[in-house]
Design an enzyme around this catalytic site. Structure first.
Site, mmCIF file in Angstrom:
data_model
loop_
_atom_site.group_PDB
_atom_site.id
_atom_site.type_symbol
_atom_site.label_atom_id
_atom_site.label_comp_id
_atom_site.label_asym_id
_atom_site.label_seq_id
_atom_site.Cartn_x
_atom_site.Cartn_y
_atom_site.Cartn_z
ATOM 1 N N CYS A 204 -28.650 11.421 7.865
ATOM 2 C CA CYS A 204 -29.049 10.559 6.753
ATOM 3 C C CYS A 204 -28.091 9.376 6.607
ATOM 4 O O CYS A 204 -28.502 8.261 6.272
ATOM 5 C CB CYS A 204 -29.122 11.376 5.467
ATOM 6 S SG CYS A 204 -27.616 12.300 5.099
ATOM 7 N N HIS A 246 -26.675 14.147 1.143
ATOM 8 C CA HIS A 246 -27.729 13.222 1.580
ATOM 9 C C HIS A 246 -27.320 11.793 1.238
ATOM 10 O O HIS A 246 -26.416 11.559 0.424
ATOM 11 C CB HIS A 246 -29.056 13.565 0.884
ATOM 12 C CG HIS A 246 -30.247 12.877 1.484
ATOM 13 N ND1 HIS A 246 -30.470 12.812 2.826
ATOM 14 C CD2 HIS A 246 -31.298 12.210 0.892
ATOM 15 C CE1 HIS A 246 -31.583 12.151 3.064
ATOM 16 N NE2 HIS A 246 -32.106 11.777 1.896
ATOM 17 N N ASP A 261 -35.783 5.800 1.004
ATOM 18 C CA ASP A 261 -35.160 6.860 1.805
ATOM 19 C C ASP A 261 -35.806 6.833 3.181
ATOM 20 O O ASP A 261 -36.858 7.437 3.410
ATOM 21 C CB ASP A 261 -35.356 8.227 1.147
ATOM 22 C CG ASP A 261 -34.551 9.326 1.839
ATOM 23 O OD1 ASP A 261 -34.144 9.117 2.998
ATOM 24 O OD2 ASP A 261 -34.334 10.384 1.228
#
Length: 1144
Positions: A204, A246, A261
């Site tokens: 991520c 994350h 995202d």
């Protein structure tokens, strides 16, 4: 420094905020979730204001979180060792990447209310259609050697800041896969954007870092946000401790911060199989903060972008709706709490959405102890855990019309069960979806008598009724843990009256049962689409089985009336008798014969005794069946009917259930039939049957099939019957397992047996002295010992002999394209053609026992083409099965008679050819009749015209003495005006020309009619028709303008050709017409057209203030004008309504 400590340090820094003077965007928009369940409707107005760019100062933050001196800098590569937390004064690249400026921090204008107000899914309006080209370009761009090069290539198609962000987002989501090695080993993770780009992999941090750098190089302010997420490995209700897990991004657009995202937008990783699957997810692009917070918790609460931020404890305890929940068009669910407790062993849940959808659920991944009832746009679920304690409940959904069979998980609950209802049990055969709903209505079951999914029965009996939207075979079965396989239909009795079906249920004992309603999907195939839970708690209930031989539906039915049995004396399906005597009577519609069979499970009716307890008495057209039962019990009376003219061919009509509690005497049986000589002998030769292919008396068949052929000494009619000692064998079956082929003086019988055993094959010939009276010639014994033999019966409507015969030649059909009587079709289509001896009428019908075809449908699966002395039948089957194509020819007296029939077999279950249009007349295309009617040299000699854009043109050379007109027909075109308005007729160079514009992609019939000009009536005679096919779903052509009698077909309308004109608009007219003195357009005022040297009349007219526009012409200025054309004037809203009505 720990990420949270870094966040706190950043929050303590003094705020230094300056106004940015880059291009700013004012966005006025509205976005609402529509009922379309697949799409969002977005109306977007984008206004761009150009402003000067100024160099900004940068506030740098080192790895320990301390603020460094502000100075002007050139963009450099940045560290990705930590997930950056956003706080006041953090510097972000701006412009073309050559300078740094402090980033605006979230403020009141950036914050949204919580919970979600259901207004939209995104934090700013995005018209996905407007970015389709940007998306397509981003997906096809390959990897580059540097981030700078990649950004330069991507920005070639980006004009606005939104498009810049969009093209970067799409490229990352389609080219960077999740680094599964880094998922297992944190030391292998890399947040360096260049490394992520070159390897094509990243965790991520890699996704967020690459997105941030590319946005900064594109001049878009972007931050990398760190925090906790409910993603891979998340368990509902878990707490979050330690380091954040994350990273995602905040991007500055339209003077506001928005969240993206790209990690989750790219696809999903499976730690179990150690694989990553690219699966683009639009939901995570500019997601509404009130929805983003359900799965993302930033370590700096300002980046929740919420007016009232949530605490970590609230985040942990909140219900998490997954992106699939919103992607499926769902908007609400109940309860909205993560933790749910049962009440008396039951918990209730519900979901509402924007359109009908299918749902499912699991408890602890494998169990399904619950009932789902579909609502208009959602569902209602009752869950009954079978054990106390904590459970995981997961809900799933999928679109009803989706091509995907799999369901997607949308939400998870934690279910606490304090007590279990020990009496409540769900049968294992009960499907999750229970009760009637919109789904059962789509399947054709309307107006259910019981809308509750649970039926409670006090005496062990209940009934359910439906109205059938279309003719179909319905089957009901009853299931429970106590009912053995094979007995599911023995507790259910069905009745049919008109289009109303009723299912009556007798339960064998108390308990919980699943009543399942099935609909036929093909020969012998049924699909369950509605089921009920039937509950009975009465321990005294003990209803017996219905007889095995009972066939549903029971009692009077549509088939009985179709076969000519009217006004039954018993309209109820069950006849009760206390002494073993009863009678049943009918009125016969025509001269037909009946036979009956009496069957019983308890009593042994030996030697075909089932036929010996029923006698018939007939007076005029009234027939009475008198039944005397041998003993008490339940019996099935089966009735078969046929015409009395030979050869006899009896078909099943109906059956009744007879229940007897006592009998007064025993009854004698009728005598057995005499034996018939077996094999060929002198009688065979005397009857003219020569050279048999089987010289012996017994035929041994290893596979249950055999053939027998003879040469005939003259032209004669023959037939064969098959007989068995099996008690279930009846007269109806005697000819159903034989196909007869007869060509010239050769006859062959093809036999296939229904099961192993011993059979008699009897051969008959038409008497020389009494035509129509058949005499026995010989018989053969056929023996089959193969226990696997199970050949089906040939269609009941098949007439022997099959294929081309001497009769078909006598009736004018020569040189058949198929001499084989059985045609095997791989794709459900086939064609048969003949040369005709003379000009005559011909037609064909497609019939089947497997598929229910109305008399109209029998013709609507056959397209006939007739040219000169050749006729062709093109057949397309509605589904897999066995069919008969029957062909009839016209006699010299004008009546039609049977000529021949073929057997067509298709086993491909994917076959599903639609009906030809109801208005289509055979033969199709130009033919001898159209030539007689004056239509010569057609531009399209073929019967089917295919058009890609919904437009086509058809022309004929027209006899000068004839007038011609054409109309367009389909199931959707209902008015005479509409049938004419999609065709514009003209005459050019002695040809009648028809310009056709279809209202939508579909199948149409173009009918052409003519009349003699000397005929002053307005009656046209049919000449021919064509089949028009357009598969383009985007086709939307409007009407042509309305033509009036003064319009001359030699005139040429160039523009406008649409019969509907936009309101408040200037419209240009151009018409070519010679011999006129003036042409004017009448709107609110009169607008004369000017004639040019080329013969065209031209000019413009405004539609403002008009409901219609008229075209007027005159050939003499001293006389009045004649109306030749008229147009409708519609506003933009009305035009869109017309388009939507076309599309619906």
């Amino acid at each position: 420094m720990h990420n949270r400590e870094l966040s706190l340090a950043l929050q303590r820094l003094p705020a230094k905020r300056q106004e940015t003077k880059n291009c700013t965007y004012d966005l006025l928009s509205s976005m609402e979730i529509m009922q379309d369940c697949n799409s969002l409707r977005i109306d977007l107005l984008l206004i761009v204001h150009s402003q000067e760019k100024q160099t900004r100062k940068e506030t740098r933050v080192d790895d320990d979180g301390h603020k460094t001196q502000e100075k002007s800098v050139v963009q450099k590569s940045f560290s990705s060792r930590h997930i950056i937390t956003s706080s006041q004064g953090l510097a972000v690249s701006s412009g073309n990447g050559s300078s740094w400026e402090p980033s605006p921090q979230p403020s009141a204008k950036d914050f949204y209310a919580y919970p979600w107000d259901r207004s939209n899914l995104k934090s700013m309006p995005v018209n996905l259609k407007n970015v389709e080209k940007v998306d397509a370009y981003a997906v096809q761009v390959g990897k580059r050697n540097s981030v700078e090069e990649l950004v330069s290539v991507l920005l070639k198609v980006a004009r606005t800041d939104l498009e810049k962000v969009r093209v970067i987002w799409m490229w990352i989501c389609h080219n960077i896969e999740y680094d599964l090695e880094g998922l297992e080993d944190k030391s292998k993770r890399s947040g360096d954007p260049t490394q992520t780009l070159l390897t094509g992999k990243g965790a991520c941090e890699g996704y967020a870092g690459l997105f941030q750098k590319m946005c900064c190089m594109a001049g878009i302010k972007c931050l990398k946000i760190g925090g906790f997420s409910k993603g891979l490995g998340y368990t509902a209700g878990q707490t979050f401790l330690g380091e954040t897990n994350h990273a995602w991004n905040a991007v500055y657009l339209n003077r506001k911060w928005h969240l993206v995202d790209s990690t989750w937008g790219a696809g999903s990783a499976d730690s179990g199989s150690n694989t990553f699957s690219f699966r683009y997810n639009e939901f995570y692009f500019l997601t509404h903060p009130a929805l983003f917070i359900e799965e993302h918790f930033p370590d700096n609460q300002n980046w929740q972008l919420l007016k009232v931020p949530l605490s970590l404890k609230q985040f942990e305890g909140n219900l998490c709706r997954k992106s699939s929940f919103y992607n499926a068009g769902l908007v609400a669910l109940y309860p909205e709490t993560l933790q749910v407790e049962t009440v008396n062993g039951k918990a209730t849940f519900s979901i509402e959405g924007c359109c009908p959808a299918l749902f499912s659920f699991t408890l602890n991944k494998t169990e399904k102890p619950g009932l789902i009832t579909l609502t208009k746009n959602g569902m209602h679920l009752d869950v009954y855990p079978q054990e106390t304690g904590r459970h995981k409940l997961e809900l799933y959904t999928r679109f009803y019309n989706s091509t995907k069979e799999s369901y997607e998980s949308v939400v998870e609950y934690i279910l606490h069960c304090g007590s279990v209802d020990p009496a409540f049990r769900i049968p294992k055969d009960l499907e999750v979806l229970v009760g009637p709903s919109w789904l059962t209505e789509k399947k054709g079951l309307l107006q259910p008598t019981c809308r509750d999914p649970i039926i409670n029965s006090q005496d062990g009996r209940c009934s359910v009724g439906f109205t059938l939207a279309k003719r179909n075979t319905i089957l009901a079965t009853l299931h429970s843990d106590q009912i053995k396989p094979g007995d599911e239909m023995r507790h259910v009795l069905q009745t049919v009256r008109g289009n109303r079906i009723e299912v009556k249920v007798h339960l064998p004992q108390q308990g919980y049962y699943a009543l399942k309603i099935h609909s036929s999907t093909g020969p012998g195939k049924f699909e369950s689409f509605c089921n009920y839970l039937v509950v009975c708690r009465n321990s005294e209930v003990a209803w017996p089985f219905f007889p095995k031989s009972l066939q549903n539906p029971v009692g009077p039915s549509a088939l009985m009336e179709k076969k000519g049995l009217l006004q039954p004396s018993h309209r109820e399906p069950i006849i009760y008798t206390s002494n073993g005597h009863c009678s049943l009577s009918f009125t016969l519609k025509e001269d037909i014969a009946l036979i009956t069979a009496l069957l019983c499970d308890e009593a042994s009716l030996n030697d075909h005794g089932e036929k010996r307890y029923v006698t018939q008495a007939q007076r005029g057209n009234q027939i009475e069946l008198q039944i005397r039962l041998p003993q008490a019990g339940s019996y099935v009376l089966q009735i078969f009917a046929d015409s009395k003219s030979p050869p006899a061919n009896f078909e099943y009509v109906c059956n009744y259930l007879i229940c007897c509690s006592n009998v007064d005497a025993t009854h004698s049986e009728a005598p057995a039939t005499q034996q018939i000589p077996v094999g060929s002998g002198s009688m065979v030769d005397k009857k003219g049957f020569l050279r048999p292919s089987q010289p012996g008396q017994v035929i041994d068949s290893p596979d249950g099939r055999c053939s027998l052929s003879f040469s005939l000494d003259r032209d004669m009619n023959c037939l064969a019957t098959l007989h068995s000692d099996d008690i279930k064998w009846n007269n109806q079956m005697e000819r159903r397992y034989i196909v007869q082929i007869q060509k010239q003086r050769q006859v062959e019988f093809l036999v296939q047996l229904p099961r192993p055993g011993s059979y008699d094959l009897r051969i008959y010939a038409d008497s020389r002295f009494q035509p129509g009276n058949y005499e026995l010639v010989c018989s053969y014994r056929i023996i089959c010992a193969n226990s696997e033999v199970s050949w089906p019966a040939f269609p009941n409507k098949l007439q022997n002999p099959v294929g081309p015969t001497t009769l078909s030649e006598k009736n004018g059909l020569l040189n058949p394209s198929d001499n084989d009587p059985i045609i095997h079709s791989l794709d459900g289509r086939c064609s048969i053609s003949f040369t005709t001896k003379r000009e005559m009428g011909i037609f064909a019908r497609l019939q089947s026992d497997d598929v229910l075809l109305t008399e109209e449908a029998e013709r609507r699966h056959v397209l006939q083409v007739q040219k000169q002395n050749r006729v062709e039948f093109q057949v397309q089957l509605p589904q897999a099965g066995t069919y008969i194509l029957k062909i009839y020819t016209e006699s010299e007296q004008g009546s039609f008679r049977f000529a021949c029939n073929y057997l067509i077999i298709c086993v491909d279950t994917k076959v599903k050819w639609p009906l030809l249009p109801v208005d289509l007349c055979n033969p199709v295309g130009p033919n001898a009749l159209s030539e007689k009617k004056g239509l010569m040299r057609p531009s399209h000699p073929e019967p089917v015209i295919y058009t890609d854009d919904g437009r086509c043109c058809l022309s004929f050379a027209l006899d000068q003495a004839m007038d011609v007109v054409a109309t367009l027909h389909s199931d959707d075109i209902t008015s005479d005006e509409a049938r004419r308005r999609h065709i514009f007729q003209a005459e050019k160079d002695g040809r009648a020309v028809f310009h056709i514009q279809l209202p939508k992609g579909d199948t149409y019939v173009l009918k052409v009619c003519t009349k003699n000009k000397s005929d002053l009536s307005n009656v046209y005679d049919y000449a021919c028709n064509y089949l028009l096919c357009c598969t383009n779903s985007k086709t939307r052509w409007p009407f042509f303008p309305m033509r009036y009698g003064s319009w001359d077909n030699t005139y040429e309308l160039v523009e406008p050709t649409s019969g509907v004109l936009p309101a408040n608009d200037e419209v240009r007219f151009r018409i070519k017409a010679r011999g006129l003195a003036a042409v004017s357009i009448k709107g609110k005022n009169l607008y004369p057209l000017t004639q040019g040297s080329d013969g065209f009349w031209e000019g413009t007219c405004t539609t403002a203030g008009c409901k219609d526009i008229q075209v007027l012409v005159t050939n003499n200025l001293n006389k009045g004008y004649a109306l030749v054309l008229s147009y409708q004037v519609k506003s933009g809203v009305q035009l869109r309504q017309m388009e939507s009505s076309h599309s619906s």
